[in-house]
Design a protein around this motif. Structure first.
Motif, PDB file in Angstrom:
ATOM      1  N   TYR A 185       0.812  -1.214   0.000  1.00  0.00           N
ATOM      2  CA  TYR A 185       0.000   0.000   0.000  1.00  0.00           C
ATOM      3  C   TYR A 185       0.848   1.268   0.000  1.00  0.00           C
ATOM      4  O   TYR A 185       0.419   2.315  -0.488  1.00  0.00           O
ATOM      5  CB  TYR A 185      -0.920   0.005   1.223  1.00  0.00           C
ATOM      6  N   LEU A 245      -6.062  -2.187  -7.362  1.00  0.00           N
ATOM      7  CA  LEU A 245      -5.305  -3.026  -6.429  1.00  0.00           C
ATOM      8  C   LEU A 245      -4.353  -3.943  -7.193  1.00  0.00           C
ATOM      9  O   LEU A 245      -3.202  -4.140  -6.802  1.00  0.00           O
ATOM     10  CB  LEU A 245      -6.257  -3.864  -5.568  1.00  0.00           C
ATOM     11  N   ARG A 270      -1.399  -2.032  -8.608  1.00  0.00           N
ATOM     12  CA  ARG A 270      -0.361  -1.742  -7.612  1.00  0.00           C
ATOM     13  C   ARG A 270       0.641  -2.897  -7.485  1.00  0.00           C
ATOM     14  O   ARG A 270       1.809  -2.694  -7.157  1.00  0.00           O
ATOM     15  CB  ARG A 270      -1.017  -1.472  -6.254  1.00  0.00           C
ATOM     16  N   GLN A 309      -0.938  -7.909   0.356  1.00  0.00           N
ATOM     17  CA  GLN A 309      -0.765  -6.585  -0.243  1.00  0.00           C
ATOM     18  C   GLN A 309       0.337  -6.556  -1.287  1.00  0.00           C
ATOM     19  O   GLN A 309       0.406  -5.634  -2.099  1.00  0.00           O
ATOM     20  CB  GLN A 309      -0.517  -5.527   0.836  1.00  0.00           C
ATOM     21  N   GLY A 357      -3.883   4.417   1.116  1.00  0.00           N
ATOM     22  CA  GLY A 357      -3.407   3.108   1.574  1.00  0.00           C
ATOM     23  C   GLY A 357      -4.447   2.388   2.411  1.00  0.00           C
ATOM     24  O   GLY A 357      -4.701   1.191   2.241  1.00  0.00           O
ATOM     25  N   ASP A 358      -5.078   3.130   3.332  1.00  0.00           N
ATOM     26  CA  ASP A 358      -6.124   2.544   4.181  1.00  0.00           C
ATOM     27  C   ASP A 358      -7.340   2.147   3.344  1.00  0.00           C
ATOM     28  O   ASP A 358      -7.979   1.128   3.604  1.00  0.00           O
ATOM     29  CB  ASP A 358      -6.544   3.534   5.263  1.00  0.00           C
ATOM     30  N   MET A 382      -7.331   1.253   0.168  1.00  0.00           N
ATOM     31  CA  MET A 382      -6.966   0.040  -0.575  1.00  0.00           C
ATOM     32  C   MET A 382      -7.010  -1.193   0.325  1.00  0.00           C
ATOM     33  O   MET A 382      -7.473  -2.260  -0.089  1.00  0.00           O
ATOM     34  CB  MET A 382      -5.567   0.197  -1.171  1.00  0.00           C
ATOM     35  N   ARG A 383      -6.524  -1.024   1.544  1.00  0.00           N
ATOM     36  CA  ARG A 383      -6.520  -2.155   2.474  1.00  0.00           C
ATOM     37  C   ARG A 383      -7.950  -2.632   2.739  1.00  0.00           C
ATOM     38  O   ARG A 383      -8.217  -3.842   2.744  1.00  0.00           O
ATOM     39  CB  ARG A 383      -5.839  -1.751   3.788  1.00  0.00           C
ATOM     40  N   GLN A 412      -9.228  -4.511  -0.316  1.00  0.00           N
ATOM     41  CA  GLN A 412      -8.548  -5.782  -0.539  1.00  0.00           C
ATOM     42  C   GLN A 412      -8.950  -6.833   0.495  1.00  0.00           C
ATOM     43  O   GLN A 412      -8.983  -8.022   0.196  1.00  0.00           O
ATOM     44  CB  GLN A 412      -7.025  -5.586  -0.525  1.00  0.00           C
TER      45      GLN A 412
END
Length: 467
Positions: free
Chosen positions: A70, A103, A106, A304, A378-379, A381-382, A385
Motif C-alpha cells: 500500500y 489493487l 499496484r 498486499q 493506503g487505508d 486500498m486495504r 482488498q
C-alpha cells in the motif's frame, strides 16, 4: 514600476546631477550604459508575467512509485499547468473511484497501466476548467464524470472531451465518480453479452462490491429475474435489501451446492470476476443456452504484495475449453475488459446514456461505502482488498483537515500496539503449547522408565519360584 520606466528615470537622475555640479562631476560620473530596446524590455516583462502561471501552477496527485504494498502509492505535488491539445478538456477533480483493478495494478498485475512512476485512476468527477480547440460540446463550468485508462487520481486531469459525461441534476460528485467503471461493466455484461430477459437467473460473485451492486440493480430493471449473490454473511442483509434473491456465504458454504439446491438446472448467466478454478465451476453451473461472462482474476490477489504462489495457482487452473464441448453443451463463454474498450467510445457512450436515463428514472443509484482523502489511499486500498466494503470506495481531493492528520499517527500507533499485543498473545500460546508438549513427553517417558523396573521384578520373582 514597469521595466520600461526604470532606465529612463535613472538617466534623468544622472542629467540632473550634471547640471547641478558641472565642474566636479565628470570624474565621478558613472559609466554610461545603453538602455535596452523597448521591444526587448516588453518581451522580458511578458516572460516575467508568464512565469507565475506556468511554473507556479501546482496540484496534488497520487503516484504509483513502484510495484508492491500500500505504501507504493504516494501523494506528490506536480508543478506546471498541463497543456491542452485539440479536443481535450482540463477537469478540476472533486472525487475519484477506487476499483479492484487499481489493487491489481499496484502489484503489477494489470497490464493497462503504464510502468511506474504513473498516476492511477480510471474514473473521476469534477468541473471543466478549460477547453481545447475543436471542443464544441463542453464548456468551462460543466460538471462532468470522466472515464479514462489511467491518470485520474489527481486534482487536475486533462482528458479527451469524448471521455467525459455530463452529470445529471441531483447527482453528487461522489455518486458520479462511482458510476462509470462499475455500471458500464455491469450493463455491457448483462445486456450486450448476456442478453438478459425476464424470468432468467443470474449468479453474481462479490455481490456487495461495486460491480456486484450495480449488476443487482440492473437485474431489477428486468421483470422476474432471480439473483444469486455470493458475499460474507455480515453483508447478506444489505445485498438482500438491494435485490439479491438468494445470498450465499461463500466462506462457510459451497456456493455450487447451494445453487444446485435451489436451481437444479443451473444458471442462465454467471458473472465471474474470480478466475482460476471458479471459472470451471461457473461453466459447469450453466444451463443449456447459458452464458458465462468472465471479467477478472481476483483470485490472483492474496496479500498486499504480489503472491507468486497465488498467481501460479490461478494460471494452473486457468479455464480452457474445446469448441466441440461448447457446441455439444449449448453454452457460451465471453470475456469482458473495460480497459481494452478505450478505443470504442461510441459503444461506451451508448451504454452510459442508458445508465444515466435509468438513474434519472430512479432505477439505479450508486451505493457509497466510504469516502477517503488522498492522504488515506493506503487505508482505502486495504479495506477493499480485505473485502470489508459494501459498495463503492471513493477518494476525495478535498485536503485532509489538520485535526485528522494529527489523529492518523495515533491510529497507526494503536494498530502497532494491537499488532504487538497480538504477537505477545501468539508467543504466549506458543510457549504454553511447548510446555504442554514437554509435559506430554515426560508422561510418555515415565512408562518407559517403569518398564525396566517391572522386568527386573519379574526376573526376581522367577528366581524365587525356582528356589
Amino acid at each position: 514600476m514597469s521595466g520600461e520606466d526604470a532606465p529612463a528615470q535613472q538617466q534623468n537622475a544622472v542629467d540632473q546631477k550634471q547640471e547641478t555640479k558641472p565642474a566636479e562631476e565628470p570624474k565621478a560620473e558613472p559609466p554610461k550604459t545603453e538602455s535596452p530596446p523597448a521591444a526587448a524590455t516588453a518581451d522580458a516583462a511578458a516572460t516575467t508575467e508568464k512565469v507565475p502561471e506556468e511554473e507556479t501552477f501546482t496540484y496534488r496527485a497520487l503516484v504509483l512509485t513502484g510495484y508492491g504494498g500500500y505504501d507504493k502509492v504516494k501523494l506528490q505535488v506536480k508543478k506546471g499547468k498541463p497543456a491542452l491539445k485539440a479536443g481535450e478538456v482540463m477537469v478540476r477533480v472533486k472525487a475519484c473511484g477506487l476499483n479492484f483493478a487499481d489493487l491489481m495494478a499496484r502489484q503489477g498485475l494489470y497490464d493497462r497501466l503504464p510502468s511506474p512512476p504513473v498516476t492511477p485512476g480510471m474514473e473521476c468527477s469534477g468541473v471543466v476548467e478549460a477547453v481545447g480547440e475543436e471542443v464544441t460540446d463542453r464548456k468551462v463550468g460543466d460538471k462532468v464524470m470522466v472515464l479514462n485508462r489511467f491518470g485520474l487520481w489527481q486534482e487536475v486531469a486533462v482528458v479527451p472531451a469524448s471521455h467525459t459525461f455530463l452529470i445529471p441534476e441531483g447527482m453528487s460528485f461522489e455518486e458520479a465518480a462511482a458510476l462509470p467503471v462499475n455500471y458500464i461493466t455491469a450493463y455491457m455484461m448483462l445486456f450486450d453479452f448476456g442478453n438478459l430477459r425476464p424470468n432468467q437467473s443470474v449468479l453474481i460473485h462479490a455481490a456487495a462490491g461495486g460491480v456486484g451492486i450495480a449488476a443487482t440493480q440492473l437485474c431489477k430493471t428486468v421483470k422476474d429475474v432471480t439473483v444469486f449473490g455470493t458475499a460474507s454473511a455480515s453483508k447478506h442483509e444489505t445485498i438482500t435489501e438491494g435485490g439479491v434473491t438468494h445470498p450465499i456465504d461463500y466462506r462457510t458454504k459451497d456456493y455450487v451446492e447451494e445453487v444446485r439446491k435451489i436451481s437444479p438446472k443451473g444458471m442462465d448467466i454467471i458473472l465471474d470476476p474470480l478466475g482460476g478454478s471458479d471459472t470451471h465451476k461457473a461453466y459447469n453451473l450453466l444451463k443449456p443456452m447459458g452464458k458465462l461472462i468472465t471479467y477478472g482474476a481476483a483470485n490472483m490477489l492474496a496479500g498486499q504484495k504480489k503472491n507468486l504462489l497465488a498467481v501460479a495457482k490461478n494460471w494452473y487452473h486457468q479455464f480452457s475449453i474445446h469448441t466441440l464441448s461448447l457446441i455439444q453443451g449449448n453454452k457460451s463463454v465471453c470475456g469482458f475488459h473495460l480497459g481494452y474498450l478505450d478505443g470504442e467510445m461510441e459503444l461506451i457512450t451508448e451504454a452510459m446514456n442508458t445508465i444515466l436515463d435509468l438513474y434519472k428514472a430512479g432505477k439505479v443509484k450508486p451505493r457509497i461505502d466510504s469516502t477517503w482523502h488522498l492522504e488515506q489511499v493506503g487505508d482505502a486500498m486495504r479495506k477493499m482488498q480485505e473485502r470489508n466494503n459494501i459498495g463503492k470506495m471513493i477518494l476525495t481531493t478535498e485536503p485532509m483537515p489538520e485535526e485528522e492528520k494529527k489523529e492518523e499517527p495515533k491510529k497507526e500507533d494503536k494498530k502497532e500496539d494491537k499488532k504487538k499485543d497480538d504477537k505477545k498473545k501468539d508467543d504466549k500460546k506458543k510457549d504454553d503449547a511447548k510446555k504442554e508438549e514437554k509435559k506430554d513427553d515426560k508422561k510418555k517417558e515415565e512408562p518407559k522408565k517403569e518398564e525396566p523396573k517391572k522386568e527386573e521384578e519379574k526376573k526376581e520373582e522367577a528366581k524365587k519360584e525356582e528356589k
